[in-house]
Write a protein that holds these residues in place. Structure first.
Motif, short mmCIF file in Angstrom:
data_model
loop_
_atom_site.label_atom_id
_atom_site.label_comp_id
_atom_site.label_asym_id
_atom_site.label_seq_id
_atom_site.Cartn_x
_atom_site.Cartn_y
_atom_site.Cartn_z
N LYS A 17 -16.90 -8.89 -19.54
CA LYS A 17 -16.96 -9.17 -18.10
C LYS A 17 -15.60 -9.63 -17.59
CE LYS A 17 -19.03 -12.02 -14.56
NZ LYS A 17 -19.84 -13.18 -14.25
N ARG A 18 -14.95 -10.51 -18.34
CA ARG A 18 -13.62 -10.98 -17.93
C ARG A 18 -12.61 -9.85 -17.95
NH1 ARG A 18 -13.24 -16.78 -21.05
NH2 ARG A 18 -14.84 -17.82 -19.81
N PHE A 19 -12.70 -8.97 -18.94
CA PHE A 19 -11.82 -7.81 -18.96
C PHE A 19 -12.07 -6.94 -17.74
CE2 PHE A 19 -11.34 -3.27 -19.67
CZ PHE A 19 -9.97 -3.20 -19.86
N PHE A 20 -13.33 -6.71 -17.41
CA PHE A 20 -13.65 -5.89 -16.25
C PHE A 20 -13.07 -6.50 -14.98
CE2 PHE A 20 -16.49 -5.03 -12.64
CZ PHE A 20 -16.32 -3.66 -12.55
N LEU A 21 -13.19 -7.81 -14.82
CA LEU A 21 -12.63 -8.47 -13.63
C LEU A 21 -11.11 -8.37 -13.62
CD1 LEU A 21 -14.95 -11.59 -13.47
CD2 LEU A 21 -15.01 -9.58 -11.99
N ASP A 22 -10.48 -8.54 -14.78
CA ASP A 22 -9.03 -8.40 -14.88
C ASP A 22 -8.61 -6.98 -14.52
OD1 ASP A 22 -6.39 -9.64 -16.22
OD2 ASP A 22 -6.62 -7.55 -16.88
N ALA A 23 -9.32 -5.99 -15.06
CA ALA A 23 -9.01 -4.59 -14.78
C ALA A 23 -9.21 -4.27 -13.30
CB ALA A 23 -9.89 -3.68 -15.63
N LEU A 24 -10.25 -4.83 -12.71
CA LEU A 24 -10.49 -4.63 -11.28
C LEU A 24 -9.33 -5.17 -10.44
CD1 LEU A 24 -12.66 -3.58 -9.33
CD2 LEU A 24 -13.60 -5.88 -9.27
N GLY A 25 -8.83 -6.34 -10.82
CA GLY A 25 -7.67 -6.91 -10.13
C GLY A 25 -6.43 -6.06 -10.31
N ASP A 26 -6.22 -5.54 -11.53
CA ASP A 26 -5.06 -4.68 -11.79
C ASP A 26 -5.11 -3.41 -10.95
OD1 ASP A 26 -4.26 -6.52 -13.69
OD2 ASP A 26 -4.94 -5.33 -15.40
N ILE A 27 -6.26 -2.78 -10.91
CA ILE A 27 -6.42 -1.55 -10.14
C ILE A 27 -6.25 -1.83 -8.64
CG2 ILE A 27 -8.07 0.26 -9.47
CD1 ILE A 27 -9.21 -0.02 -12.38
N ALA A 28 -6.85 -2.89 -8.16
CA ALA A 28 -6.74 -3.24 -6.74
C ALA A 28 -5.29 -3.55 -6.38
CB ALA A 28 -7.64 -4.43 -6.41
N GLY A 29 -4.58 -4.28 -7.24
CA GLY A 29 -3.18 -4.61 -6.97
C GLY A 29 -2.32 -3.37 -6.88
N ALA A 30 -2.48 -2.46 -7.82
CA ALA A 30 -1.71 -1.21 -7.81
C ALA A 30 -2.04 -0.38 -6.58
CB ALA A 30 -1.99 -0.42 -9.08
N LEU A 31 -3.31 -0.33 -6.24
CA LEU A 31 -3.74 0.47 -5.09
C LEU A 31 -3.26 -0.11 -3.76
CD1 LEU A 31 -5.35 3.01 -4.49
CD2 LEU A 31 -7.39 1.60 -4.31
N ILE A 32 -3.31 -1.42 -3.63
CA ILE A 32 -2.82 -2.07 -2.41
C ILE A 32 -1.33 -1.82 -2.23
CG2 ILE A 32 -2.39 -4.32 -1.33
CD1 ILE A 32 -5.16 -5.17 -2.54
N MET A 33 -0.56 -1.99 -3.31
CA MET A 33 0.88 -1.76 -3.20
C MET A 33 1.18 -0.29 -2.93
SD MET A 33 3.86 -2.78 -2.89
CE MET A 33 3.78 -4.50 -3.28
N ALA A 34 0.45 0.62 -3.53
CA ALA A 34 0.64 2.04 -3.26
C ALA A 34 0.40 2.35 -1.78
CB ALA A 34 -0.27 2.89 -4.14
N THR A 35 -0.64 1.76 -1.24
CA THR A 35 -0.94 1.97 0.18
C THR A 35 0.17 1.41 1.06
OG1 THR A 35 -3.30 1.82 -0.34
CG2 THR A 35 -2.67 1.55 1.98
N ILE A 36 0.68 0.26 0.72
CA ILE A 36 1.79 -0.33 1.48
C ILE A 36 3.03 0.57 1.41
CG2 ILE A 36 3.44 -2.26 1.50
CD1 ILE A 36 1.05 -4.06 0.66
N MET A 37 3.31 1.11 0.24
CA MET A 37 4.48 1.98 0.09
C MET A 37 4.34 3.27 0.88
SD MET A 37 6.50 0.20 -1.67
CE MET A 37 7.79 1.34 -2.05
N VAL A 38 3.15 3.77 1.02
CA VAL A 38 2.93 5.02 1.75
C VAL A 38 3.00 4.79 3.26
CG1 VAL A 38 1.15 6.74 2.27
CG2 VAL A 38 1.66 6.17 -0.09
N ILE A 39 2.53 3.64 3.68
CA ILE A 39 2.57 3.34 5.12
C ILE A 39 3.98 3.08 5.51
CG2 ILE A 39 1.89 1.68 6.90
CD1 ILE A 39 -0.68 1.23 5.35
#
Length: 90
Positions: A68-90
């Motif tokens: 469960k902790r790994f899943f939460l960590d992975a969710l944060g990693d994916i969200a962080g990468a995705l948020i920054m990608a969106t910022i870079m595209v905008i």
């Protein structure tokens, strides 16, 4: 909700690396494909595949304490990468 932020953000030691990687990969994909949606999709797919690879490569229960902790960590990693990608595209 508290444990979500605790393991996905606050105790996530490598979140900064995923944010940096998401930004760099988005910028490269944007330069190559000239399409923001494709760039964000590439980052999302790469982040998900990386977390799947990490799950099978590492002993996640030993490193993170539980799946469960790994899943939460992975969710944060994916969200962080995705948020920054969106910022870079905008």
């Amino acid at each position: 909700m508290n444990s979500l932020f605790k393991y996905a953000v606050y105790r996530n030691k490598w979140l900064w690396f995923h944010i940096l990687g998401g930004g760099i990969l988005a910028k490269l994909a944007l330069a190559i494909f000239k399409n923001g949606q494709i760039a964000v999709d590439i980052v999302l797919l790469s982040a998900i595949l990386w977390e799947i690879f990490e799950y099978f490569k590492d002993d996640v229960e030993k490193i993170y304490g539980s799946k469960k902790r790994f899943f939460l960590d992975a969710l944060g990693d994916i969200a962080g990468a995705l948020i920054m990608a969106t910022i870079m595209v905008i």
